[in-house]
Motif scaffolding. Sequence first.
Motif, PDB file in Angstrom:
ATOM      1  N   TYR A 264       4.196  -4.083   0.533  1.00 42.36           N
ATOM      2  CA  TYR A 264       4.386  -5.506   0.820  1.00 42.36           C
ATOM      3  C   TYR A 264       4.409  -6.391  -0.427  1.00 42.36           C
ATOM      4  CZ  TYR A 264       3.317  -4.148   5.624  1.00 42.36           C
ATOM      5  OH  TYR A 264       3.332  -3.562   6.864  1.00 42.36           O
ATOM      6  N   GLY A 265       3.900  -5.879  -1.540  1.00 44.14           N
ATOM      7  CA  GLY A 265       3.804  -6.697  -2.744  1.00 44.14           C
ATOM      8  C   GLY A 265       2.409  -7.248  -2.916  1.00 44.14           C
ATOM      9  N   GLU A 266       1.889  -7.197  -4.126  1.00 42.59           N
ATOM     10  CA  GLU A 266       0.525  -7.619  -4.404  1.00 42.59           C
ATOM     11  C   GLU A 266       0.275  -9.064  -4.000  1.00 42.59           C
ATOM     12  OE1 GLU A 266      -3.386  -7.931  -5.698  1.00 42.59           O
ATOM     13  OE2 GLU A 266      -2.197  -6.126  -5.394  1.00 42.59           O
ATOM     14  N   ASP A 267       1.260  -9.941  -4.189  1.00 41.86           N
ATOM     15  CA  ASP A 267       1.045 -11.357  -3.918  1.00 41.86           C
ATOM     16  C   ASP A 267       1.648 -11.802  -2.590  1.00 41.86           C
ATOM     17  OD1 ASP A 267      -0.222 -13.691  -4.844  1.00 41.86           O
ATOM     18  OD2 ASP A 267       1.699 -14.564  -5.393  1.00 41.86           O
ATOM     19  N   SER A 268       1.946 -10.836  -1.719  1.00 45.76           N
ATOM     20  CA  SER A 268       2.481 -11.192  -0.404  1.00 45.76           C
ATOM     21  C   SER A 268       1.381 -11.792   0.467  1.00 45.76           C
ATOM     22  CB  SER A 268       3.043  -9.940   0.285  1.00 45.76           C
ATOM     23  OG  SER A 268       1.999  -9.012   0.547  1.00 45.76           O
ATOM     24  N   ASP A 269       1.783 -12.550   1.483  1.00 41.81           N
ATOM     25  CA  ASP A 269       0.799 -13.105   2.407  1.00 41.81           C
ATOM     26  C   ASP A 269       0.045 -11.998   3.138  1.00 41.81           C
ATOM     27  OD1 ASP A 269       1.145 -15.725   1.781  1.00 41.81           O
ATOM     28  OD2 ASP A 269       2.443 -16.214   3.462  1.00 41.81           O
ATOM     29  N   PHE A 270       0.729 -10.874   3.370  1.00 37.72           N
ATOM     30  CA  PHE A 270       0.067  -9.740   4.013  1.00 37.72           C
ATOM     31  C   PHE A 270      -1.137  -9.299   3.184  1.00 37.72           C
ATOM     32  CE2 PHE A 270      -0.718  -5.299   4.867  1.00 37.72           C
ATOM     33  CZ  PHE A 270      -0.503  -5.160   6.229  1.00 37.72           C
ATOM     34  N   MET A 271      -0.943  -9.120   1.888  1.00 31.95           N
ATOM     35  CA  MET A 271      -2.040  -8.687   1.014  1.00 31.95           C
ATOM     36  C   MET A 271      -3.087  -9.777   0.863  1.00 31.95           C
ATOM     37  SD  MET A 271      -2.026  -5.575  -0.154  1.00 31.95           S
ATOM     38  CE  MET A 271      -2.938  -5.642  -1.699  1.00 31.95           C
TER      39      MET A 271
END
Length: 507
Positions: A264-271
Amino acid sequence: MKGASGRVAADIEALLAEEIASYSLDPLGFVLFAFPWGKAGTDLGSASGPRTWQREILQSVGDQLKEGYAPEHVLMPVLQAVSSGHGIGKSALVSMLIAWALCTCPDTKVVVTANTEPQLRTKTFPEISKWFRLLICSHWFKVYGMSIHSTLPGHDKTWRADAVTWSETNLEAFAGLHNVGRRILLIFDEASGIIDRVWEVAEGALTDEGTEIIWCAFGNPTQPVGRFFECFNKQRHRWHGRQIDSRTVEGTNKRLFEEWATAYGEDSDFMRVRVRGLFPRAGSMQFIGTDAIEAAARRDVAAILSDALVIGVDVARYGDDQSVTFFRKGRDARLIPPIKLRNVDTMQLAARVADEAARYGADAVFVDGGGVGAGVVDRCRQLRVRGLMEVQFGGKSDRVNYDIQSESYANKRAEMWGTMRAWLQTGGIPDDEELRTDLAGPWYFFNPRNEIILERKEDMKKRGLASPDVGDALAITFAYPVAPSQFSGSPAGPVGQQVQGDYDPYA
């Protein structure tokens, strides 16, 4: 012999009570003493004590209580908030706090609530019950399905913990949180999902003087709006807030978190929500992100004289709503303060709109014509308001857009909000808390035709939010493009004082 053994048992019980009472202002000390840490054959056989973050929160609660008892201080409510990712042991800490609160102060009252009834019934309270069975003084209390109370005769109604589900129409359990001279512990689990009204009622009830009041809110930071969000923002001067990354906690699944970061990516809202304990830039269903709203409130903008001055009018439909008239000139929506009116009839509102339109030489006046708004439109027509146009929020999306890659909208309201959302990237809005809340409030969905549709006002109210009257009034100024005319900027006063900026309306 029986008498001797009975006296020994009574002496041991008295020593136990004395020892436990010594931890009345020391939650961490109590937890280390009262649970069988490292004892083989128990659920805590492989643990030497609470996790580091749990120790820190227990210590923080104790320090705040002790500070309130210092001679130069007044005993104030302890407000502790924890925003975190998954798997860090929130329910275990909740259980420790409840055990400490009940065991170390007679006739303590504890209320626990969560975002949903199933969360409370199947997750939160079963964990609390498990920890109570491990207590060194577990025989002091009787554990039921959704409550725990003292076994001391006559104290079952005054010395207890209850799991309470909330309803926006039934808030008595929170309004009655009084326990003068004793202790109150209020726990909000998965606090992001608890509506603002519950927070407000609970806060109003926690006013007993000379009472130990501890209010703890825990949860994943799922929504960048609401009272849990405010604990870490505009209310952070009152709340002791901790935001905890799950990767920093002992015993969590670090490998899974790495997979999520890759996917999802380190800075995604999911993370941010599920791992880092940070609020999302935009809620999973939030139409306008908080970052864009804050940027627009801080941005310096200047209207130019040739920009059209547009007035938007959202007409109140219910007693607790307000009719709002909003002014926008190009990129500037703070040039003239919005007018908010309650308890005015359609004739009064129409007269005020006509007066403001003439006063400022408005190029267009867009009025919400749905429901009672039709009366305002009809009266404004009689008053010959220049540039008047009726707008139906539920009507078809009909603003011409030649960009084939643009989003499709299910109705006029969604289209206007979509146009406003794009404008917020360069526009400026007033520093108005109601407007900020309104803009951040609505969720959005896709219908079967893959068109964006905004959450209805009545559905927002079910989530505990107010009707976004101020946001809708700004949005309606984007109903249609408005060509400037010779009237633009001509009146004396605020509009006439504007100077030419560097904005190109045709860019």
